[in-house]
Design a protein around this motif. Structure first.
Motif, PDB file in Angstrom:
ATOM      1  N   PRO A  34       2.543   7.266 -36.578  1.00 10.67           N
ATOM      2  CA  PRO A  34       3.738   6.742 -37.245  1.00 10.67           C
ATOM      3  C   PRO A  34       3.459   5.626 -38.237  1.00 10.67           C
ATOM      4  O   PRO A  34       4.118   5.550 -39.285  1.00 10.67           O
ATOM      5  N   ASP A  35       2.513   4.729 -37.944  1.00 11.91           N
ATOM      6  CA  ASP A  35       2.248   3.610 -38.849  1.00 11.91           C
ATOM      7  C   ASP A  35       1.740   4.108 -40.195  1.00 11.91           C
ATOM      8  O   ASP A  35       2.175   3.623 -41.246  1.00 11.91           O
ATOM      9  N   ARG A  36       0.804   5.028 -40.184  1.00 14.21           N
ATOM     10  CA  ARG A  36       0.289   5.554 -41.449  1.00 14.21           C
ATOM     11  C   ARG A  36       1.370   6.320 -42.198  1.00 14.21           C
ATOM     12  O   ARG A  36       1.435   6.280 -43.434  1.00 14.21           O
ATOM     13  N   PHE A  37       2.170   7.045 -41.464  1.00 12.46           N
ATOM     14  CA  PHE A  37       3.245   7.793 -42.094  1.00 12.46           C
ATOM     15  C   PHE A  37       4.213   6.859 -42.820  1.00 12.46           C
ATOM     16  O   PHE A  37       4.606   7.115 -43.959  1.00 12.46           O
ATOM     17  N   ARG A  71       7.261  13.733 -40.433  1.00 14.46           N
ATOM     18  CA  ARG A  71       6.175  13.473 -39.477  1.00 14.46           C
ATOM     19  C   ARG A  71       6.249  14.426 -38.302  1.00 14.46           C
ATOM     20  O   ARG A  71       7.276  14.539 -37.627  1.00 14.46           O
ATOM     21  N   ALA A  72       5.134  15.105 -38.040  1.00 18.22           N
ATOM     22  CA  ALA A  72       5.041  16.064 -36.938  1.00 18.22           C
ATOM     23  C   ALA A  72       4.413  15.384 -35.730  1.00 18.22           C
ATOM     24  O   ALA A  72       3.244  14.994 -35.791  1.00 18.22           O
ATOM     25  N   PRO A  73       5.144  15.215 -34.619  1.00 17.41           N
ATOM     26  CA  PRO A  73       4.563  14.584 -33.423  1.00 17.41           C
ATOM     27  C   PRO A  73       3.622  15.547 -32.699  1.00 17.41           C
ATOM     28  O   PRO A  73       4.066  16.493 -32.042  1.00 17.41           O
ATOM     29  N   VAL A  74       2.325  15.317 -32.831  1.00 16.87           N
ATOM     30  CA  VAL A  74       1.329  16.270 -32.339  1.00 16.87           C
ATOM     31  C   VAL A  74       1.426  16.459 -30.829  1.00 16.87           C
ATOM     32  O   VAL A  74       1.313  17.584 -30.327  1.00 16.87           O
ATOM     33  N   ASP A  75       1.647  15.370 -30.080  1.00 15.76           N
ATOM     34  CA  ASP A  75       1.730  15.508 -28.618  1.00 15.76           C
ATOM     35  C   ASP A  75       2.863  16.454 -28.221  1.00 15.76           C
ATOM     36  O   ASP A  75       2.685  17.316 -27.343  1.00 15.76           O
ATOM     37  N   ALA A  76       4.013  16.300 -28.856  1.00 15.51           N
ATOM     38  CA  ALA A  76       5.156  17.156 -28.528  1.00 15.51           C
ATOM     39  C   ALA A  76       4.891  18.607 -28.927  1.00 15.51           C
ATOM     40  O   ALA A  76       5.354  19.544 -28.260  1.00 15.51           O
ATOM     41  N   LEU A  77       4.141  18.793 -30.002  1.00 20.57           N
ATOM     42  CA  LEU A  77       3.839  20.144 -30.465  1.00 20.57           C
ATOM     43  C   LEU A  77       2.671  20.774 -29.709  1.00 20.57           C
ATOM     44  O   LEU A  77       2.283  21.904 -29.990  1.00 20.57           O
ATOM     45  N   SER A  78       2.112  20.032 -28.744  1.00 20.26           N
ATOM     46  CA  SER A  78       1.060  20.553 -27.863  1.00 20.26           C
ATOM     47  C   SER A  78       1.610  20.856 -26.476  1.00 20.26           C
ATOM     48  O   SER A  78       0.841  21.090 -25.534  1.00 20.26           O
ATOM     49  N   ALA A  79       2.935  20.865 -26.328  1.00 15.08           N
ATOM     50  CA  ALA A  79       3.573  21.040 -25.022  1.00 15.08           C
ATOM     51  C   ALA A  79       3.168  22.367 -24.380  1.00 15.08           C
ATOM     52  O   ALA A  79       3.005  23.384 -25.062  1.00 15.08           O
ATOM     53  N   GLN A  80       3.010  22.326 -23.049  1.00 11.18           N
ATOM     54  CA  GLN A  80       2.589  23.510 -22.310  1.00 11.18           C
ATOM     55  C   GLN A  80       3.597  23.863 -21.223  1.00 11.18           C
ATOM     56  O   GLN A  80       4.315  23.004 -20.702  1.00 11.18           O
ATOM     57  N   ASP A  81       3.604  25.145 -20.882  1.00 13.56           N
ATOM     58  CA  ASP A  81       4.462  25.665 -19.812  1.00 13.56           C
ATOM     59  C   ASP A  81       3.555  26.259 -18.743  1.00 13.56           C
ATOM     60  O   ASP A  81       2.604  26.983 -19.056  1.00 13.56           O
ATOM     61  N   ARG A  82       3.832  25.926 -17.490  1.00 20.60           N
ATOM     62  CA  ARG A  82       3.006  26.420 -16.387  1.00 20.60           C
ATOM     63  C   ARG A  82       3.587  27.739 -15.875  1.00 20.60           C
ATOM     64  O   ARG A  82       4.709  27.804 -15.406  1.00 20.60           O
ATOM     65  N   THR A  83       2.811  28.807 -15.992  1.00 16.29           N
ATOM     66  CA  THR A  83       3.236  30.130 -15.552  1.00 16.29           C
ATOM     67  C   THR A  83       2.329  30.619 -14.424  1.00 16.29           C
ATOM     68  O   THR A  83       1.322  29.985 -14.109  1.00 16.29           O
ATOM     69  N   ASP A  84       2.664  31.766 -13.853  1.00 13.85           N
ATOM     70  CA  ASP A  84       1.821  32.330 -12.798  1.00 13.85           C
ATOM     71  C   ASP A  84       0.420  32.651 -13.323  1.00 13.85           C
ATOM     72  O   ASP A  84      -0.554  32.596 -12.575  1.00 13.85           O
ATOM     73  N   TYR A 132      -0.671  18.316 -43.224  1.00  7.69           N
ATOM     74  CA  TYR A 132      -1.809  17.475 -43.603  1.00  7.69           C
ATOM     75  C   TYR A 132      -1.938  16.329 -42.616  1.00  7.69           C
ATOM     76  O   TYR A 132      -1.012  15.996 -41.869  1.00  7.69           O
ATOM     77  N   GLY A 133      -3.113  15.707 -42.632  1.00  6.90           N
ATOM     78  CA  GLY A 133      -3.376  14.522 -41.819  1.00  6.90           C
ATOM     79  C   GLY A 133      -4.309  13.616 -42.581  1.00  6.90           C
ATOM     80  O   GLY A 133      -4.328  13.608 -43.806  1.00  6.90           O
ATOM     81  N   ALA A 134      -5.124  12.860 -41.866  1.00  7.08           N
ATOM     82  CA  ALA A 134      -6.130  12.033 -42.514  1.00  7.08           C
ATOM     83  C   ALA A 134      -7.322  12.875 -42.962  1.00  7.08           C
ATOM     84  O   ALA A 134      -8.104  12.459 -43.805  1.00  7.08           O
ATOM     85  N   SER A 135      -7.465  14.084 -42.384  1.00  5.26           N
ATOM     86  CA  SER A 135      -8.539  15.007 -42.739  1.00  5.26           C
ATOM     87  C   SER A 135      -8.035  16.405 -42.412  1.00  5.26           C
ATOM     88  O   SER A 135      -6.833  16.622 -42.261  1.00  5.26           O
ATOM     89  N   VAL A 136      -8.947  17.365 -42.292  1.00  6.16           N
ATOM     90  CA  VAL A 136      -8.558  18.690 -41.809  1.00  6.16           C
ATOM     91  C   VAL A 136      -8.971  18.833 -40.343  1.00  6.16           C
ATOM     92  O   VAL A 136      -9.354  19.909 -39.890  1.00  6.16           O
ATOM     93  N   GLY A 137      -8.876  17.757 -39.594  1.00  2.00           N
ATOM     94  CA  GLY A 137      -9.267  17.739 -38.190  1.00  2.00           C
ATOM     95  C   GLY A 137      -8.286  18.456 -37.285  1.00  2.00           C
ATOM     96  O   GLY A 137      -7.326  19.095 -37.724  1.00  2.00           O
TER      97      GLY A 137
END
Length: 370
Positions: free
Chosen positions: A95-98, A108-121, A149-154
């Motif tokens: 957020p600060d850089r943004f 701004r895309a919140p990466v943690d939220a966009l990495s959300a997982q669902d637990r299945t069988d 985009y980000g600070a790189s293509v990481g």
């Protein structure tokens, strides 16, 4: 509130890059003759320095990161400048850089939220409903063309790209080569622009990922005529090297999934830009011996870093690339019959890489020699 200003040099200058952009493709052909074709699909590796005595201009930096040839999902700053009004731009930085400075109109895309997982069988998978809610709140519609985009293509950038793909996003998905440091167009500052939320209805692309049980059913077949399996972690983690700081102390077991080869994901990146595509073709086809026409599964400790390899393979023409979203952490700590989820250390194939990831502020890099 947003502002419009010249690109700030002090905070978003390009980091030093490795020697990848200077490597020659050479005459070695891959086993299907694709290296020669890929050699023409180069990311511009050297900016013009005519008349430059002490500094490199922002235009030089942008030129260094242009993309040409048959490279998918990666665009240069010139392309983005020409198409800025036609695409949604997502910023994967903190957020600060943004707030300090960003591509004008970016969200701004919140990466943690966009990495959300669902637990299945079957194991952990992307939480498509949670991800769709986040994108809807950002005003992203399923048919929007999106540039991240980000600070790189990481891997933070590629994780956002994967999140879109996992939803079955209908629009084009691309990342900006060189990151924000390569952008020399209009910028904005301050808190985010107000955008109207939309109702994002996902159409999950389940072929973009695999589960723990999918892998367990195929143990013994990987890289032996079956799907390719690539461990993107550092070699010490892949090898389960005793006493290594690379070993996660929270894992019950160490090593790698049976049949996996190791190609550290950092080899995909040269500073802030994509490694030369000809080098990437050699790395993954000639050296790792992966088949671009067969399924390839990538995994790491979690589900962010391997998305770099997921996108890179797609960029150089691999047709079927999938992410094991649960990663080695889920596999190593699986409960129940662990004979179904074996960990291997005796048989190892490590493909050496020499990439480097930029993105941190580094004084003195914005120069003719940097």
């Amino acid at each position: 509130m947003t502002g419009d200003s010249a690109h700030p040099v002090a905070d978003e200058t390009p980091a030093a890059v490795g020697d990848e952009g200077n490597e020659k493709a050479g005459s070695d052909a891959t086993r299907r003759g694709l290296l020669k074709a890929a050699a023409g699909a180069t990311v511009a590796g050297a900016a013009s320095t005519a008349g430059c005595l002490a500094v490199t201009t922002p235009a030089d930096v942008a030129a260094r990161n242009e993309v040409s040839g048959n490279v998918a999902h990666v665009v240069g700053p010139g392309w983005l400048a020409d198409h800025r009004e036609d695409v949604v731009v997502l910023d994967a930085r903190d957020p600060d850089r943004f707030r300090r400075s960003r591509v004008y109109g970016a969200r701004r895309a919140p990466v943690d939220a966009l990495s959300a997982q669902d637990r299945t069988d079957g194991g952990l998978v992307p939480d498509v409903d949670a991800i769709a809610t986040v994108l809807g709140d950002l005003g992203v519609a399923p048919d929007d063309d999106v540039v991240v985009y980000g600070a790189s293509v990481g891997s933070r950038v590629t994780r956002v790209a994967f999140a879109l793909a996992a939803l079955g996003h209908a629009g084009d998905i691309s990342v900006l080569n060189g990151g924000f440091g390569a952008w020399n167009g209009r910028v904005g500052t301050g808190s985010r622009d107000r955008v109207s939320s939309v109702d994002y209805e996902p159409d999950p692309a389940e072929s973009a990922w695999v589960t723990r049980e999918w892998i367990a059913d195929r143990v013994g077949s990987f890289n032996e005529g079956g799907p390719g399996l690539v461990d993107v972690r550092v070699p010490e983690a892949y090898l389960g090297a005793p006493g290594s700081d690379a070993l996660d102390p929270d894992h019950d077991r160490h090593g790698h999934l049976p049949g996996a080869i190791n190609v550290h994901w950092v080899g995909n990146v040269a500073g802030r830009r994509m490694t030369d595509p000809a080098r990437l073709v050699r790395l993954y086809e000639a050296e790792a011996d992966l088949d671009r026409n067969a399924p390839v599964v990538v995994y790491g400790d979690e589900n962010v870093d391997p998305t770099s390899t997921w996108l890179t393979l797609r960029a150089i023409g691999f047709e079927d690339v999938r992410l094991y979203d649960g990663g080695f952490g889920e596999w190593a700590n699986a409960a129940g019959d662990r004979g179904r989820y074996p960990v291997e250390t005796a048989t190892s194939v490590v493909i050496e890489t020499d990439g480097s990831v930029g993105g941190e502020d580094r004084g003195g890099d914005f120069s003719c020699t940097g």
